[in-house]
Design a protein around this motif. Structure first.
Motif, PDB file in Angstrom:
ATOM      1  N   GLY A 123      -3.815  -3.819   8.357  1.00  0.00           N
ATOM      2  CA  GLY A 123      -4.500  -3.229   9.502  1.00  0.00           C
ATOM      3  C   GLY A 123      -4.996  -1.832   9.211  1.00  0.00           C
ATOM      4  O   GLY A 123      -4.602  -1.201   8.238  1.00  0.00           O
ATOM      5  N   ALA A 124      -5.862  -1.363  10.090  1.00  0.00           N
ATOM      6  CA  ALA A 124      -6.408  -0.012   9.978  1.00  0.00           C
ATOM      7  C   ALA A 124      -7.006   0.366  11.327  1.00  0.00           C
ATOM      8  O   ALA A 124      -7.192  -0.493  12.189  1.00  0.00           O
ATOM      9  CB  ALA A 124      -7.490   0.039   8.897  1.00  0.00           C
ATOM     10  N   SER A 159       0.818  -1.223   0.000  1.00  0.00           N
ATOM     11  CA  SER A 159       0.000   0.000   0.000  1.00  0.00           C
ATOM     12  C   SER A 159       0.854   1.276   0.000  1.00  0.00           C
ATOM     13  O   SER A 159       0.303   2.369  -0.001  1.00  0.00           O
ATOM     14  CB  SER A 159      -0.917  -0.014   1.233  1.00  0.00           C
ATOM     15  OG  SER A 159      -0.182  -0.253   2.419  1.00  0.00           O
ATOM     16  N   ASN A 160       2.183   1.133   0.004  1.00  0.00           N
ATOM     17  CA  ASN A 160       3.055   2.309   0.070  1.00  0.00           C
ATOM     18  C   ASN A 160       3.516   2.731  -1.338  1.00  0.00           C
ATOM     19  O   ASN A 160       4.241   2.000  -2.009  1.00  0.00           O
ATOM     20  CB  ASN A 160       4.274   1.991   0.949  1.00  0.00           C
ATOM     21  CG  ASN A 160       5.196   3.195   1.137  1.00  0.00           C
ATOM     22  OD1 ASN A 160       4.991   4.240   0.529  1.00  0.00           O
ATOM     23  ND2 ASN A 160       6.206   3.017   1.974  1.00  0.00           N
ATOM     24  N   GLY A 213      -6.325   2.387   6.085  1.00  0.00           N
ATOM     25  CA  GLY A 213      -5.105   1.764   6.598  1.00  0.00           C
ATOM     26  C   GLY A 213      -4.264   1.216   5.477  1.00  0.00           C
ATOM     27  O   GLY A 213      -4.220   1.780   4.380  1.00  0.00           O
ATOM     28  N   GLY A 214      -3.597   0.097   5.730  1.00  0.00           N
ATOM     29  CA  GLY A 214      -2.757  -0.486   4.689  1.00  0.00           C
ATOM     30  C   GLY A 214      -2.146  -1.793   5.146  1.00  0.00           C
ATOM     31  O   GLY A 214      -2.559  -2.347   6.168  1.00  0.00           O
ATOM     32  N   ASP A 271      -6.227  -4.540   0.365  1.00  0.00           N
ATOM     33  CA  ASP A 271      -7.257  -3.735  -0.316  1.00  0.00           C
ATOM     34  C   ASP A 271      -8.333  -3.279   0.662  1.00  0.00           C
ATOM     35  O   ASP A 271      -8.810  -2.146   0.593  1.00  0.00           O
ATOM     36  CB  ASP A 271      -7.924  -4.559  -1.432  1.00  0.00           C
ATOM     37  CG  ASP A 271      -7.041  -4.640  -2.674  1.00  0.00           C
ATOM     38  OD1 ASP A 271      -5.992  -3.958  -2.702  1.00  0.00           O
ATOM     39  OD2 ASP A 271      -7.403  -5.391  -3.606  1.00  0.00           O
ATOM     40  N   ILE A 272      -8.709  -4.181   1.565  1.00  0.00           N
ATOM     41  CA  ILE A 272      -9.756  -3.834   2.542  1.00  0.00           C
ATOM     42  C   ILE A 272      -9.235  -2.781   3.517  1.00  0.00           C
ATOM     43  O   ILE A 272      -9.905  -1.790   3.805  1.00  0.00           O
ATOM     44  CB  ILE A 272     -10.241  -5.107   3.284  1.00  0.00           C
ATOM     45  CG1 ILE A 272     -10.864  -6.081   2.272  1.00  0.00           C
ATOM     46  CG2 ILE A 272     -11.244  -4.737   4.384  1.00  0.00           C
ATOM     47  CD1 ILE A 272     -11.186  -7.459   2.830  1.00  0.00           C
ATOM     48  N   ALA A 273      -8.001  -2.983   3.982  1.00  0.00           N
ATOM     49  CA  ALA A 273      -7.413  -2.011   4.923  1.00  0.00           C
ATOM     50  C   ALA A 273      -7.292  -0.640   4.265  1.00  0.00           C
ATOM     51  O   ALA A 273      -7.616   0.380   4.875  1.00  0.00           O
ATOM     52  CB  ALA A 273      -6.054  -2.511   5.404  1.00  0.00           C
TER      53      ALA A 273
END
Ligand code: AMP
Ligand code: MN
Ligand code: MN
Length: 318
Positions: free
Chosen positions: A294-295, A112-113, A286-287, A279-281
């Motif tokens: 986590g988020a 996610s970064n 979050g990420g 994807d959900i986080a």
């Protein structure tokens, strides 16, 4: 990859920061790099590491007593500042120092970064940020303090070299690192597996109270502030609970909530190939990684579980 010592040439002030609520990889990557630079940068170069206080299990990692748990935003800018195991949004108190640095370097393995630095070494296939820090070092200049820290980081983020983020490259790094002769077996036991009696009881309670959803493909459990207070625990003590519920046979996605404050929960997710929890986080601000993310979410535990489960269901029915 970039040439670490070339980017640091002439630097008089170097900062290193990791993410809020630091885990083993955050501690390992920050202190691995810190110990390396202490040994290999000129003696008059200032090297500062920033992190929130991690769990006591990391008390034996060299340099842990040198960590800055607060930051002076008005300090002289750093020539180089490293953001490790996260993007700049999770640097916490070190974020202004990173933003104000003359050169920003981001080393991370979160999918996610998108990259927060002037220089980015981001590889989502790497098992840990510690493995990526290891890539940057000259093994001949590594000492035991550095090796031990990086080893802890790799061990923690790969579930003791079990998760699918473990590669031949990870194992080659680990082979080099244990060559420094520290007692790796005790280190794994004491930092990864060992839990206090209170932690064990809260984990047991969380397991007992866990619930299955979506025909047993999703499991979740919740630990409230009231429970943590009753047992004298904090969020740092919750490590490992989500992995336990992911072990339930048939479960493809495990969701663990612990209460940060009234109507605010830290959400941890772990999955198999069936669900991409990053994807959900990310959807919830979050990420993380495909199989661990986590988020932080606001609302009651019931509301949050319903919202997260809805996203999981969308993936499972695709
Ligand atoms: P956790 O569930 O906290 O153990 O986190 C699982 C993975 O997701 C770790 O690699 C974390 O660094 C990452 N992660 C957790 N929370 C966040 C967040 N809010 N933003 C980005 N990454 C996160
Ligand atoms: Mn981490
Ligand atoms: Mn990590």
């Amino acid at each position: 990859m970039f040439d670490l010592m070339k980017e640091l040439a002439g630097a008089a002030r170097v900062g290193i920061g990791g993410h809020v609520r630091p885990d083993g990889d955050c501690v390992g990557s920050v202190l691995g790099l810190y110990n390396y630079l202490q040994k290999n940068m000129p003696a008059d170069c200032v090297i500062d590491a920033y992190m929130e206080r991690p769990s006591d299990v990391f008390d034996t990692v060299s340099g842990i007593d040198k960590i800055h748990e607060t930051a002076d935003e008005n300090c002289v800018p750093y020539d180089v500042f490293f953001c490790l195991d996260c993007d700049e949004s999770r640097l916490g108190h070190a974020a202004p120092l990173f933003a104000g640095a003359k050169k920003k370097i981001n080393v991370d393995h979160h999918i996610s970064n998108a990259g927060s630095g002037d220089i980015n070494y981001i590889d989502a296939t790497a098992g840990s940020a510690s493995e990526l820090v290891y890539d940057l070092l000259d093994l001949d200049k590594v000492d035991e303090a550095c090796a031990r820290a990086l080893y802890i980081g790799i061990i923690h983020d790969t579930g003791v070299l079990q998760y699918s983020n473990t590669s031949p490259k990870t194992l080659r790094a680990v082979a080099d690192l244990i060559g420094f002769g520290f007692d790796f077996s005790t280190l794994i036991e004491e930092t990864f597996y060992q839990k206090t009696y209170a932690q064990t009881r809260v984990c047991g309670k969380a397991m007992f109270e866990s619930e299955l959803l979506l025909d047993g493909r999703v499991a979740y459990t919740v630990v409230t502030q009231k429970t943590m207070q009753e047992y004298g625990l904090t969020g740092k003590d919750m490590d490992g609970i989500v992995n336990q519920i992911r072990n339930i046979k048939g479960v493809e996605c495990a969701v663990f909530l612990y209460e940060l404050s009234d109507k605010e929960f830290k959400v941890s997710m772990r999955s198999t190939d069936a669900v991409n929890v990053s994807d959900i986080a990310v959807f919830f601000g979050g990420g993380g990684h495909k199989k661990a993310a986590g988020a932080t979410l606001e609302g009651s535990a019931e509301e949050i579980i319903a919202r997260v489960t809805q996203r999981i269901a969308m993936q499972l029915t695709k």
